[in-house]
Design a protein around this motif. Structure first.
Motif, PDB file in Angstrom:
ATOM      1  N   PHE A 163     -45.531  26.027   5.138  1.00 42.08           N
ATOM      2  CA  PHE A 163     -45.700  24.626   5.579  1.00 42.08           C
ATOM      3  C   PHE A 163     -45.498  23.652   4.410  1.00 42.08           C
ATOM      4  CE2 PHE A 163     -48.810  21.081   6.312  1.00 42.08           C
ATOM      5  CZ  PHE A 163     -48.063  20.442   7.290  1.00 42.08           C
ATOM      6  N   LEU A 164     -44.521  22.755   4.600  1.00 44.08           N
ATOM      7  CA  LEU A 164     -44.258  21.756   3.558  1.00 44.08           C
ATOM      8  C   LEU A 164     -45.196  20.568   3.798  1.00 44.08           C
ATOM      9  CD1 LEU A 164     -42.411  21.044   1.155  1.00 44.08           C
ATOM     10  CD2 LEU A 164     -40.805  20.060   2.797  1.00 44.08           C
ATOM     11  N   ALA A 165     -46.276  20.492   2.990  1.00 45.83           N
ATOM     12  CA  ALA A 165     -47.310  19.463   3.213  1.00 45.83           C
ATOM     13  C   ALA A 165     -46.917  18.122   2.594  1.00 45.83           C
ATOM     14  CB  ALA A 165     -48.645  19.937   2.646  1.00 45.83           C
ATOM     15  N   LEU A 166     -46.211  18.135   1.464  1.00 45.78           N
ATOM     16  CA  LEU A 166     -45.755  16.882   0.840  1.00 45.78           C
ATOM     17  C   LEU A 166     -44.248  16.928   0.670  1.00 45.78           C
ATOM     18  CD1 LEU A 166     -48.399  16.269  -2.013  1.00 45.78           C
ATOM     19  CD2 LEU A 166     -48.499  15.541   0.385  1.00 45.78           C
ATOM     20  N   CYS A 218     -54.580  16.602  -9.866  1.00 48.12           N
ATOM     21  CA  CYS A 218     -55.567  17.155 -10.806  1.00 48.12           C
ATOM     22  C   CYS A 218     -55.385  18.655 -11.035  1.00 48.12           C
ATOM     23  CB  CYS A 218     -56.984  16.743 -10.449  1.00 48.12           C
ATOM     24  SG  CYS A 218     -57.580  17.447  -8.971  1.00 48.12           S
ATOM     25  N   GLY A 219     -54.300  19.236 -10.530  1.00 52.00           N
ATOM     26  CA  GLY A 219     -53.938  20.601 -10.929  1.00 52.00           C
ATOM     27  C   GLY A 219     -54.420  21.700  -9.993  1.00 52.00           C
ATOM     28  N   LEU A 220     -55.026  21.336  -8.867  1.00 42.83           N
ATOM     29  CA  LEU A 220     -55.522  22.373  -7.944  1.00 42.83           C
ATOM     30  C   LEU A 220     -54.392  22.934  -7.071  1.00 42.83           C
ATOM     31  CD1 LEU A 220     -58.866  20.635  -6.937  1.00 42.83           C
ATOM     32  CD2 LEU A 220     -58.632  22.689  -8.335  1.00 42.83           C
ATOM     33  N   ASN A 221     -53.373  22.110  -6.831  1.00 42.92           N
ATOM     34  CA  ASN A 221     -52.160  22.588  -6.149  1.00 42.92           C
ATOM     35  C   ASN A 221     -50.995  22.450  -7.114  1.00 42.92           C
ATOM     36  OD1 ASN A 221     -53.490  22.808  -3.634  1.00 42.92           O
ATOM     37  ND2 ASN A 221     -53.051  20.681  -3.146  1.00 42.92           N
ATOM     38  N   SER A 233     -57.805  -3.061  -3.318  1.00 41.10           N
ATOM     39  CA  SER A 233     -56.864  -2.447  -4.269  1.00 41.10           C
ATOM     40  C   SER A 233     -55.802  -3.459  -4.680  1.00 41.10           C
ATOM     41  CB  SER A 233     -56.208  -1.219  -3.636  1.00 41.10           C
ATOM     42  OG  SER A 233     -55.489  -1.588  -2.490  1.00 41.10           O
ATOM     43  N   ASP A 234     -55.092  -3.122  -5.758  1.00 41.02           N
ATOM     44  CA  ASP A 234     -53.980  -3.966  -6.216  1.00 41.02           C
ATOM     45  C   ASP A 234     -52.672  -3.529  -5.574  1.00 41.02           C
ATOM     46  OD1 ASP A 234     -55.563  -5.339  -8.241  1.00 41.02           O
ATOM     47  OD2 ASP A 234     -55.607  -3.387  -9.242  1.00 41.02           O
ATOM     48  N   TYR A 235     -52.570  -2.231  -5.330  1.00 44.48           N
ATOM     49  CA  TYR A 235     -51.316  -1.672  -4.811  1.00 44.48           C
ATOM     50  C   TYR A 235     -51.677  -0.562  -3.838  1.00 44.48           C
ATOM     51  CZ  TYR A 235     -46.296  -0.697  -5.078  1.00 44.48           C
ATOM     52  OH  TYR A 235     -44.945  -0.577  -4.787  1.00 44.48           O
ATOM     53  N   ALA A 236     -50.888  -0.402  -2.791  1.00 43.97           N
ATOM     54  CA  ALA A 236     -51.231   0.612  -1.788  1.00 43.97           C
ATOM     55  C   ALA A 236     -49.999   1.405  -1.344  1.00 43.97           C
ATOM     56  CB  ALA A 236     -51.874  -0.052  -0.571  1.00 43.97           C
ATOM     57  N   TYR A 237     -50.243   2.655  -1.026  1.00 47.01           N
ATOM     58  CA  TYR A 237     -49.221   3.540  -0.454  1.00 47.01           C
ATOM     59  C   TYR A 237     -49.717   4.022   0.894  1.00 47.01           C
ATOM     60  CZ  TYR A 237     -47.120   3.909  -5.096  1.00 47.01           C
ATOM     61  OH  TYR A 237     -46.514   3.623  -6.286  1.00 47.01           O
ATOM     62  N   VAL A 238     -48.872   3.965   1.906  1.00 45.28           N
ATOM     63  CA  VAL A 238     -49.237   4.509   3.206  1.00 45.28           C
ATOM     64  C   VAL A 238     -48.568   5.881   3.335  1.00 45.28           C
ATOM     65  CG1 VAL A 238     -49.268   4.151   5.707  1.00 45.28           C
ATOM     66  CG2 VAL A 238     -49.251   2.175   4.163  1.00 45.28           C
ATOM     67  N   ILE A 239     -49.395   6.891   3.658  1.00 42.64           N
ATOM     68  CA  ILE A 239     -48.892   8.266   3.752  1.00 42.64           C
ATOM     69  C   ILE A 239     -48.911   8.694   5.218  1.00 42.64           C
ATOM     70  CG2 ILE A 239     -49.185  10.653   2.885  1.00 42.64           C
ATOM     71  CD1 ILE A 239     -48.925   8.573   0.625  1.00 42.64           C
ATOM     72  N   LEU A 240     -47.810   9.260   5.666  1.00 38.77           N
ATOM     73  CA  LEU A 240     -47.727   9.781   7.047  1.00 38.77           C
ATOM     74  C   LEU A 240     -46.982  11.106   6.996  1.00 38.77           C
ATOM     75  CD1 LEU A 240     -47.969   9.103  10.220  1.00 38.77           C
ATOM     76  CD2 LEU A 240     -45.596   8.370   9.996  1.00 38.77           C
ATOM     77  N   GLU A 241     -47.619  12.137   7.539  1.00 38.07           N
ATOM     78  CA  GLU A 241     -47.002  13.467   7.598  1.00 38.07           C
ATOM     79  C   GLU A 241     -46.357  13.876   6.278  1.00 38.07           C
ATOM     80  OE1 GLU A 241     -44.500  13.102  11.034  1.00 38.07           O
ATOM     81  OE2 GLU A 241     -46.212  13.132  12.389  1.00 38.07           O
ATOM     82  N   GLY A 242     -47.107  13.663   5.197  1.00 37.78           N
ATOM     83  CA  GLY A 242     -46.664  14.141   3.893  1.00 37.78           C
ATOM     84  C   GLY A 242     -45.596  13.315   3.210  1.00 37.78           C
ATOM     85  N   ARG A 243     -45.340  12.096   3.758  1.00 38.09           N
ATOM     86  CA  ARG A 243     -44.330  11.225   3.138  1.00 38.09           C
ATOM     87  C   ARG A 243     -44.916   9.852   2.860  1.00 38.09           C
ATOM     88  NH1 ARG A 243     -41.173  14.091   6.907  1.00 38.09           N
ATOM     89  NH2 ARG A 243     -39.274  14.916   5.966  1.00 38.09           N
ATOM     90  N   ALA A 295     -52.713  13.543   6.850  1.00 38.38           N
ATOM     91  CA  ALA A 295     -51.481  12.906   6.360  1.00 38.38           C
ATOM     92  C   ALA A 295     -51.007  13.527   5.034  1.00 38.38           C
ATOM     93  CB  ALA A 295     -51.698  11.411   6.180  1.00 38.38           C
ATOM     94  N   GLY A 296     -51.961  14.049   4.272  1.00 37.89           N
ATOM     95  CA  GLY A 296     -51.587  14.663   2.985  1.00 37.89           C
ATOM     96  C   GLY A 296     -52.257  14.021   1.779  1.00 37.89           C
ATOM     97  N   LYS A 297     -53.215  13.155   2.018  1.00 36.60           N
ATOM     98  CA  LYS A 297     -53.853  12.404   0.912  1.00 36.60           C
ATOM     99  C   LYS A 297     -54.601  13.339  -0.049  1.00 36.60           C
ATOM    100  CE  LYS A 297     -56.301  10.016   3.845  1.00 36.60           C
ATOM    101  NZ  LYS A 297     -56.045  10.894   5.016  1.00 36.60           N
ATOM    102  N   SER A 298     -55.407  14.241   0.533  1.00 36.13           N
ATOM    103  CA  SER A 298     -56.158  15.163  -0.339  1.00 36.13           C
ATOM    104  C   SER A 298     -55.208  16.093  -1.090  1.00 36.13           C
ATOM    105  CB  SER A 298     -57.136  16.022   0.461  1.00 36.13           C
ATOM    106  OG  SER A 298     -58.098  15.207   1.061  1.00 36.13           O
ATOM    107  N   THR A 299     -54.135  16.473  -0.425  1.00 35.67           N
ATOM    108  CA  THR A 299     -53.155  17.346  -1.094  1.00 35.67           C
ATOM    109  C   THR A 299     -52.551  16.628  -2.303  1.00 35.67           C
ATOM    110  OG1 THR A 299     -52.686  18.440   1.001  1.00 35.67           O
ATOM    111  CG2 THR A 299     -51.045  18.710  -0.727  1.00 35.67           C
TER     112      THR A 299
END
Ligand code: ATP
Length: 235
Positions: free
Chosen positions: A16-19, A50-53, A202-212, A40-44
């Motif tokens: 499974f390609l998560a990101l 931080c090196g866990l994945n 926040s100053d800047y934001a990224y919206v994540i959907l299905e790993g993108r 969505a993939g935020k924790s991934t």
């Protein structure tokens, strides 16, 4: 100047390609948020930084150095710390010992100085310092997780889902503290599911959907409705 650059990373869990080709840029001193629904993939993303994945493609630069694939302990020595999702702490340890664990490599006097500064930020942790952390409320546990993160004196603190299950008044309080942490010069990367709260803090934001990454921009320039559409994949 960029403190953290994530460049075109892919992350897999087995088949499974998560990101997919994720790129992020975190300027030194800024507060950047990752917005997205469950799964969505935020924790991934956070765990990969931080090196866990390990990414199967792309690279992660911290202060210009390539840290992708390094062990979490090595990465944390560069000045990157994470307050994990679900405010994990050592249940059978006191609040004080939990905090001291965050600075186990520092000298005794230095550890005490850092402890004092965490207590200044979160007075409730000083009041409860001799209690087992298992008796803390959800908000206090979140404060403990953040406090332990800053005990390492990081250059950047990653906060995964700080609002999870907390009352709005407690969440506001924690965001106020994050602003104080930011004012101390610590860069922040924050995961948040609530679009309004995320853009407001926040100053800047990224919206994540299905790993993108499906949308990004300066938080005050992003339109809440557009972000909501991107969040649900309606663009
Ligand atoms: P949440 O808010 O629920 O934590 P998230 O945006 O942080 O969601 P991730 O936890 O990063 O999302 O999950 C992204 C995708 O990867 C999901 O489809 C999830 O099911 C899958 N996933 C996460 N961890 C694993 C794992 N260890 N093994 C297999 N798949 C996983």
């Amino acid at each position: 100047m960029s403190l953290l650059e994530v460049k075109n990373i892919d992350v897999r869990y087995g088949d499974f390609l998560a990101l997919h080709d994720i790129s992020l840029n975190v300027e030194e001193g800024s507060i950047v948020s990752l917005i997205g629904a469950n799964g969505a993939g935020k924790s991934t993303i956070m765990n990969t930084i931080c090196g866990l994945n390990k990414p199967v493609k792309g690279e992660i630069l911290f202060d210009g150095k390539n840290i992708s694939g390094l062990k979490p302990s090595r990465i944390s020595k560069y000045g990157l710390s994470m307050a994990p999702e679900g405010s994990h702490c050592f249940e059978r340890m006191t609040v004080k010992d939990n905090l001291l664990m965050g600075a186990y490599l520092a000298k005794g006097s230095e550890r005490m100085e850092r402890l004092k500064s965490v207590y200044k930020l979160f007075p409730v942790l000083e009041e409860k310092q001799n209690q087992m952390s298992t008796y803390l409320s959800g908000g206090q546990r979140q404060m403990l997780a953040i406090g332990r993160g800053i005990m390492t004196q990081p250059r950047i603190l990653l906060c995964d889902e700080i609002s999870l299950g907390l009352a709005p008044v407690v969440i506001n309080d924690i965001y106020e503290k994050l602003k104080e942490i930011s004012a101390q010069g610590i860069t922040l990367l924050i995961v948040e599911q609530d679009v309004n709260r995320s853009l407001k803090n926040s100053d800047y934001a990224y919206v994540i959907l299905e790993g993108r990454v499906v949308m990004e921009g300066k938080s005050k320039e992003l339109n809440v409705e557009d972000v909501n559409d991107a969040y649900f994949g309606m663009n």
